[in-house]
Design an enzyme around this catalytic site. Structure first.
Site, PDB file in Angstrom:
ATOM      1  N   GLU A 237      49.429  41.853  39.452  1.00 19.70           N
ATOM      2  CA  GLU A 237      50.179  42.028  38.205  1.00 19.70           C
ATOM      3  C   GLU A 237      49.723  43.287  37.473  1.00 19.70           C
ATOM      4  OE1 GLU A 237      53.141  40.329  35.638  1.00 19.70           O
ATOM      5  OE2 GLU A 237      52.375  39.598  37.538  1.00 19.70           O
ATOM      6  N   ASP A 238      50.691  44.111  37.087  1.00 18.93           N
ATOM      7  CA  ASP A 238      50.431  45.232  36.180  1.00 18.93           C
ATOM      8  C   ASP A 238      49.351  46.177  36.694  1.00 18.93           C
ATOM      9  OD1 ASP A 238      52.357  44.158  34.565  1.00 18.93           O
ATOM     10  OD2 ASP A 238      50.972  43.225  33.165  1.00 18.93           O
TER      11      ASP A 238
ATOM     12  N   ASN B 120      61.846  38.586  35.254  1.00 20.98           N
ATOM     13  CA  ASN B 120      61.136  38.143  36.453  1.00 20.98           C
ATOM     14  C   ASN B 120      60.829  36.654  36.473  1.00 20.98           C
ATOM     15  OD1 ASN B 120      61.168  40.849  37.003  1.00 20.98           O
ATOM     16  ND2 ASN B 120      59.008  41.021  37.470  1.00 20.98           N
TER      17      ASN B 120
ATOM     18  N   TYR C 260      30.343  14.239  42.353  1.00 23.65           N
ATOM     19  CA  TYR C 260      29.258  15.170  42.658  1.00 23.65           C
ATOM     20  C   TYR C 260      28.305  14.499  43.634  1.00 23.65           C
ATOM     21  CZ  TYR C 260      26.243  19.170  41.741  1.00 23.65           C
ATOM     22  OH  TYR C 260      25.490  20.306  41.869  1.00 23.65           O
TER      23      TYR C 260
ATOM     24  N   LYS D 196      50.941  34.435  32.047  1.00 27.25           N
ATOM     25  CA  LYS D 196      51.544  34.254  33.359  1.00 27.25           C
ATOM     26  C   LYS D 196      51.064  32.948  33.990  1.00 27.25           C
ATOM     27  CE  LYS D 196      54.272  36.442  36.266  1.00 27.25           C
ATOM     28  NZ  LYS D 196      53.978  37.783  36.766  1.00 27.25           N
TER      29      LYS D 196
ATOM     30  N   ASP E  89      55.643  42.985  39.839  1.00 28.66           N
ATOM     31  CA  ASP E  89      56.302  44.197  39.357  1.00 28.66           C
ATOM     32  C   ASP E  89      57.162  44.828  40.450  1.00 28.66           C
ATOM     33  OD1 ASP E  89      54.876  44.244  36.737  1.00 28.66           O
ATOM     34  OD2 ASP E  89      53.154  44.464  38.053  1.00 28.66           O
TER      35      ASP E  89
ATOM     36  N   GLY F 264      58.622  54.134  40.572  1.00 30.08           N
ATOM     37  CA  GLY F 264      57.344  53.434  40.616  1.00 30.08           C
ATOM     38  C   GLY F 264      57.450  52.153  41.408  1.00 30.08           C
ATOM     39  N   ALA F 265      56.613  51.174  41.063  1.00 28.78           N
ATOM     40  CA  ALA F 265      56.569  49.928  41.831  1.00 28.78           C
ATOM     41  C   ALA F 265      57.914  49.227  41.851  1.00 28.78           C
ATOM     42  CB  ALA F 265      55.497  49.005  41.244  1.00 28.78           C
ATOM     43  N   ALA F 266      58.528  49.059  40.675  1.00 30.66           N
ATOM     44  CA  ALA F 266      59.791  48.337  40.596  1.00 30.66           C
ATOM     45  C   ALA F 266      60.916  49.108  41.283  1.00 30.66           C
ATOM     46  CB  ALA F 266      60.151  48.054  39.143  1.00 30.66           C
TER      47      ALA F 266
END
Length: 371
Positions: free
Chosen positions: A127-128, A308, A30, A85, A153, A187-189
């Protein structure tokens, strides 16, 4: 989750990598010693990677709108997933990942916040986040940030599905450019899988959502309109059962128990079926074994777990190590090829490597860094 006696709850905490145990070490970490680092970065922004941990740090971001198979549970309820994650990033790939749950559901707000806080990291893992918001958010961030933006995803799922499909087609002796593929879920996947398969040479793909086959005659917009325009070359209409008749490959990223035995029986000989719905696949695995040659699911208690975690640790390790600034189809295909190559002799119950294969992260990272 059980914790050790006297341990704090949760899955992660911060550990310093330097020791502060006297006035001298304090002055280096510091004030006044840190001022030298500040001046270096002020004079040369690239020096930040030499005096801070930014080069090995990413954000794991969610708005809590599509958590696991639980749906919209909110950002706080999504935090356990983001912590988990982060544990996997650190444990498997040595990456420092910071959970960032965000309250807003507005793409402009989300993009603005992520853009502001991303100054302290070298990558962003989305994510999600529910579709279609996730598409616009990822597109915005990729355009506005000079660091990689990865949506697990979408991108992670597509990579593992492609890797599994490459090896499954080796088992049944069929070619990528000749098979007919049905994707359940837009969807996304489902969208990312379809785009990557098209990029890798699959010519006949039909995509279904909850209302049936996507085709140009339906009133669609956004990503679904793009999918309708670029898939279904034969103009198939109807529902999922209609387009499964004669198909070589089924890929499910939708909901459990959509596909019955009669639908599986109508598929082509030596069919390949993958059902990734949570917690149960789109079909009954025992029923599928009576009709398909190769079966994959997202379950850990069955062979061929399409998960994944096979992809995202190595992909991000490669993105950071290689200084890759954009996740594109070349990056995703390189990762998929590396995963598939780890299975030297694919079989009906071995189309993907083990999740704890010691070679996995390094092979995927090297492929991505070189892509």
């Amino acid at each position: 989750m059980a914790t050790e006696p006297n341990a704090r709850p949760g899955k992660i905490e911060v550990h310093p990598i330097v020791t502060v145990d006297d006035h001298d070490s304090l002055s280096r970490v510091y004030t006044p010693g840190v001022a030298e680092d500040v001046e270096r970065v002020a004079d040369d922004a690239d020096a930040v990677t030499e005096v801070t941990g930014i080069g090995n740090r990413i954000l794991v971001v969610t708005d809590g709108s599509a958590i696991l198979g639980l749906g919209d549970v909110g950002p706080k309820a999504g935090l356990p997933v983001m912590e988990g994650k982060s544990v996997l990033f650190k444990t498997l790939a040595g990456i420092d990942a910071w959970p960032l749950p965000l309250a807003s559901r507005d793409v402009e707000d989300l993009a603005h916040t992520i853009r502001d806080v991303a100054v302290g990291v070298s990558g962003v893992n989305i994510e999600d986040v529910a579709a279609p918001r996730c598409f616009e958010l990822v597109e915005r961030l990729q355009a506005e940030l000079d660091i990689p933006v990865f949506h697990d995803d979408q991108h992670g799922t597509a990579v593992v599905v492609l890797a599994a499909l490459r090896n499954a087609l080796r088992v049944v002796d069929k070619d990528m450019d000749e098979v007919s593929v049905v994707v359940s879920g837009a969807g996304a996947a489902g969208s990312a899988i379809t785009r990557l398969l098209l990029d890798r040479g699959v010519r006949r793909i039909v995509v279904c959502d909850s209302q049936g086959v996507l085709h140009s005659g339906r009133d669609l917009d956004g990503e679904k309109a793009w999918l309708a325009e670029h898939t279904n070359p034969d103009g198939v209409d109807g529902d999922l059962g209609d387009c499964l008749a004669g198909a070589d490959v089924f890929i499910g990223v939708s909901a459990p128990e959509l596909v019955d035995g009669d639908m599986l029986e109508s598929m082509a000989d030596d069919a390949v079926v993958s059902g990734l719905a949570n917690p149960d696949p789109e079909f009954d695995p025992d029923e599928a074994h009576r009709h398909a040659a190769v079966i994959g699911t997202g379950r850990s208690d069955l062979p061929n777990q399409i998960n994944n975690v096979l992809a995202f640790p190595g992909i991000f390790r490669g993105l950071l190590d290689g200084g890759v600034r954009r996740v594109d189809s070349a990056v995703l295909a390189a990762a998929a090829d590396a995963i598939a190559a780890l299975v030297e002799e694919p079989g009906p119950e071995s189309i993907v490597p083990d999740l704890f294969d010691d070679r996995l992260v390094d092979r995927v990272a090297a492929a991505v860094a070189g892509a």
